[in-house]
Each structure stands twice: as C-alpha cells, then as structure tokens.
Write an enzyme that holds these catalytic residues in place. Structure first.
Site, PDB file in Angstrom:
ATOM      1  N   ASP A 116      35.130  38.354  45.602  1.00  0.00           N
ATOM      2  CA  ASP A 116      36.190  37.847  44.731  1.00  0.00           C
ATOM      3  C   ASP A 116      35.653  37.817  43.299  1.00  0.00           C
ATOM      4  O   ASP A 116      34.734  37.071  42.990  1.00  0.00           O
ATOM      5  CB  ASP A 116      36.591  36.443  45.219  1.00  0.00           C
ATOM      6  CG  ASP A 116      37.687  35.797  44.386  1.00  0.00           C
ATOM      7  OD1 ASP A 116      37.765  36.065  43.178  1.00  0.00           O
ATOM      8  OD2 ASP A 116      38.447  34.979  44.958  1.00  0.00           O
TER       9      ASP A 116
ATOM     10  N   LYS B 280      43.656  35.544  34.852  1.00  0.00           N
ATOM     11  CA  LYS B 280      42.626  34.882  34.054  1.00  0.00           C
ATOM     12  C   LYS B 280      42.279  35.708  32.806  1.00  0.00           C
ATOM     13  O   LYS B 280      43.030  35.681  31.852  1.00  0.00           O
ATOM     14  CB  LYS B 280      41.440  34.550  34.952  1.00  0.00           C
ATOM     15  CG  LYS B 280      41.860  33.402  35.887  1.00  0.00           C
ATOM     16  CD  LYS B 280      40.930  33.075  37.000  1.00  0.00           C
ATOM     17  CE  LYS B 280      41.559  31.935  37.804  1.00  0.00           C
ATOM     18  NZ  LYS B 280      41.065  31.844  39.166  1.00  0.00           N
TER      19      LYS B 280
HETATM   20  C1  LIG Z   1      41.880  31.569  40.314  1.00  0.00           C
HETATM   21  C2  LIG Z   1      41.199  32.118  41.502  1.00  0.00           C
HETATM   22  C3  LIG Z   1      41.911  32.797  42.493  1.00  0.00           C
HETATM   23  C4  LIG Z   1      43.422  32.865  42.477  1.00  0.00           C
HETATM   24  O1  LIG Z   1      43.909  33.697  41.494  1.00  0.00           O
HETATM   25  P1  LIG Z   1      45.407  33.478  40.942  1.00  0.00           P
HETATM   26  O2  LIG Z   1      45.772  34.790  40.377  1.00  0.00           O
HETATM   27  O3  LIG Z   1      45.322  32.376  39.939  1.00  0.00           O
HETATM   28  O4  LIG Z   1      46.252  33.090  42.112  1.00  0.00           O
HETATM   29  C5  LIG Z   1      41.218  33.370  43.532  1.00  0.00           C
HETATM   30  N1  LIG Z   1      39.885  33.267  43.602  1.00  0.00           N
HETATM   31  C6  LIG Z   1      39.156  32.618  42.683  1.00  0.00           C
HETATM   32  C7  LIG Z   1      37.681  32.542  42.818  1.00  0.00           C
HETATM   33  C8  LIG Z   1      39.796  32.002  41.612  1.00  0.00           C
HETATM   34  O5  LIG Z   1      39.097  31.326  40.716  1.00  0.00           O
END
Ligand SMILES: *Cc1c(COP(=O)(O)O)cnc(C)c1O
Length: 390
Positions: A204, A238
């Site tokens: 991720d 983000k």
């Molecule tokens: C924010 C986040 C997500 C989710 O992403 P969104 O697009 O905000 O739903 C998934 N994994 C991690 C590590 C995150 O920080």
C-alpha cells in the site's frame, strides 16, 4: 436498555477515555489558510503536494465534467467505463511501471476489494502490525486466516510464513510509508521473504505515491521491485489532491480483479470530474518531477529541528512526523495549545495507534514554505515547554 441508552452509554465511555471523536468544520482545504488577519498553518492535511486547490487540476476536472457529465451512471462492468477511466488507468500503469492498473472508488475500497479477491477461506494473510484499517478490513472480509507480523520485521514475517504450510495461498501485506509513524518498510527484505516462501505481496503506497521514487512514482519503483510486488496499491486522495484509489498489477491479475473484486463490481465508476482531476495531478507530476524530493527535504529540516528540541519523533523518515507524547490527555492538551497558536495538528489516539503512544501527527505539505516551517517549529517547541513535555 433502549437504543438511545446504549448509544449514550457508549459515547460517555469514549468521552471518559478521551477517545470520543467529533467532526470539525474547516473553511478551506490547504496547508496555509488566512482568516482575516489570522493565518493558520494546517498540519493535518494529506494534500502533501498542495495540489487539491491547483487550478490545473480544477481545469482538468472541469473539462471531464463538461465532456462526460457529473456521474458515471453505472458500475465499470455495465456502462461506466468511459475514455477518462481508460486513459487514467493507462497513465497510472505507466507511472507505476506496471503493465496495467485498475481504478477503484477510493483507496479504502481498493483494499476492501483486492484482498478478498486474492485470498479466501483456505488461505492465509500476513499483515504488518501497523497496517492501515482498510488493509485489516479487507483481510477480515476475505475470511482468510489473518496473522500479524511485528512492525517492519521481515524475520518475524519469515517465521510466520515458515510455520504456515497448510494454506492454499499466502498473501503478505504492508505499507511502504506508514501513515501514523511516517517510517519506511524494509521492502526489499519483505519481497525477499515472499519470494523464498512463494507468497504474494501487496504494498500500500498511499503515503508514498507522489512523493517517493522517480517523479513521485513510489517506493516500489524506487527500489525496482515491480516484478516482485504483485499488487502496488495507491490512492489519488492524498498527494494527488483528488480522490479515488487504484492498483497497479499484471494483466491477468487486473482481469481477475475485474471479475472478483466486489467493491469494484458493485459500485458506480469514479465520477468523470474526479478521474479528470487525477489525470491533472499526473500532468503536474510529469512536468514537475522534483516535487516529492522538495517536500522530503523540507520535512527533514523540520523534523530535525523538533527532534533537537527534545520531541520524540519516533522513526519518521518522511513527510509524516509524529510527536509521540504517550497519554491521550497530553496529546489532546498539546493539540489544543497548538490550535490556539494557529497550528492545526490532530491528536491521534488509540485505537488508531497502539495504546500509550498517543501523538500529534504532523504532515508537512508543499503549502508550507521553509519559513512557515521555521515559524511553526518555534511555536510547537514553545507549546511543548508550556505543556511540560520538553
Ligand atoms: C488513506 C489511506 C488509505 C485509503 O485511501 P482513501 O483514498 O483515502 O480511501 C488506504 N491505505 C492507507 C495506508 C491510507 O493511509
């Protein structure tokens, strides 16, 4: 007990533990906002590159909105796949250095859909102890056996992989930049453990995408691990300053996800304006490949200053800088004092972080100039003294 009674009891319990969360309204997105003569520095935004209010993104979003309309009208498999989705996926794949990419409604939905598509009842999932809630939720939803390895500990991961031989398939899950500590995963060692034990690997890159790696392409690409990381997940919510999630992967894996990822299949396609804005973020990154590096340099100077003043910044090595203070009440008091001095920084408490490690989470963005950061450090250090933390 009536419904209202149990809810009220639950809420007062949370309140007593200093764990109740409430919503707060902000007038605008951005790392720096002005309200009359009053300037506020916001350190709680994930808009790391300051792109959310970029005119370029707004124009790209507006163009897609104008061409295709406000909504995508159906799920991707029915009639919701528009040229803006196909184009975005082609560009995301190239950006990440993978053959293909698949866009989801959000990063949360990507993790919720992808993990159960890869592992099920007869399988085992191995997730870092500090993995994001969306990864844990995906793992729970999959009904696979879930094992947690010690944070950033490839040896513990190897032990767990070696001890779990019955599972039909094994999936390892980690983040590359961790959301609450801002530290980096030892991806090479983790990939090595996965290869040795024949496990799949999902990384991720929510907090690395746009920042780390060549042109902001992420840590997987920086370390040239594309062939060893089966699924590179990212978000456009983000550093991209827009919204939506995606995964980069092989062509067969993408085809499998289109057939099996339920959060992809049973939800409407990303609105065209959002897909357009995300493509606008890719344009910006392509023409300014040094944005992430600049952010990391500013963050490093800021972190050093806070550390030298005596704050516990943990193991941060990114734009995310925790000030670990321990007790919930201390974190809340520090956040409040910072708020009074024009610095917005949220107190992060359990269960988001482990018990006894309540903290202020600071995220540096490119909206913060080096001068803003010096200013902010002065005010944070002053607040630290006044709270008896330094
Ligand atoms: C924010 C986040 C997500 C989710 O992403 P969104 O697009 O905000 O739903 C998934 N994994 C991690 C590590 C995150 O920080």
């Amino acid at each position: 007990m009536t419904t209202q009674d149990w809810i009220e009891n639950g809420l007062s319990e949370l309140r007593a533990l200093g764990m109740e969360r409430t919503l707060r309204q902000f007038q605008a997105v951005g790392g720096k906002t002005r309200d009359g003569a009053h300037e506020t520095l916001n350190f709680s935004s994930n808009d790391y590159l300051g792109l959310a209010r970029s005119g370029k993104l707004a124009a790209a979003g507006a163009a897609a909105l104008k061409s295709y309309g406000a909504g995508a009208a159906s799920s991707r498999l029915v009639c919701g796949t528009l040229p803006c989705h196909a184009e975005l996926e082609r560009r995301l794949a190239a950006f990440k250095g993978y053959p293909e990419a698949l866009v989801f409604g959000s990063g949360y939905m990507a993790n919720l859909g992808v993990i159960p598509a890869l592992a099920g009842r007869s399988d085992a999932i191995f997730a870092d102890k500090l993995a994001h809630a969306s990864l844990v939720d995906g793992a729970i939803l999959s009904r696979a056996e879930l094992k947690r390895f010690r944070h950033n500990d490839p040896r513990h991961l190897s032990e767990l992989l070696a001890s779990e031989q019955q599972a039909r398939r094994r999936l390892v899950i980690t983040e590359s930049v961790f959301s609450m500590d801002g530290d980096l995963a030892p991806l090479e060692e983790i990939a090595e453990a996965c290869s040795r034990h024949g496990a799949m690997l999902l990384v991720d890159e929510a907090h690395a995408t746009g920042i780390f790696g060549p042109g902001g392409s992420g840590m997987v690409r920086e370390l040239k691990l594309e062939s060893r990381v089966d699924i590179s997940m990212g978000t456009m919510s983000k550093a991209f300053g827009a919204y939506g999630g995606f995964v980069a992967c092989s062509a067969p894996l993408r085809a499998w996800l289109v057939n099996r990822a339920r959060s992809f299949i049973f939800s409407t396609a990303l609105p065209p304006a959002v897909a357009g804005a995300a493509a606008g973020a890719l344009d910006t990154l392509e023409s300014n490949p040094g944005l992430g590096r600049e952010l990391l340099q500013r963050a490093q100077a800021f972190r050093l200053r806070l550390k030298e003043a005596g704050f516990n910044t943990g193991v941060s090595a990114s734009q995310i800088i925790p000030l670990i203070v321990g007790k919930n009440a201390r974190a809340l008091a520090l956040a409040e004092r910072l708020g009074a001095s024009g610095i917005i920084a949220v107190a992060i408490r359990p269960p988001t972080v482990p018990e006894g490690t309540a903290r202020i989470r600071l995220s540096v963005t490119l909206d913060h100039s080096p001068r803003d950061l010096e200013n902010a450090a002065d005010r944070i250090i002053d607040a630290g003294y006044k709270e008896g933390l330094l």
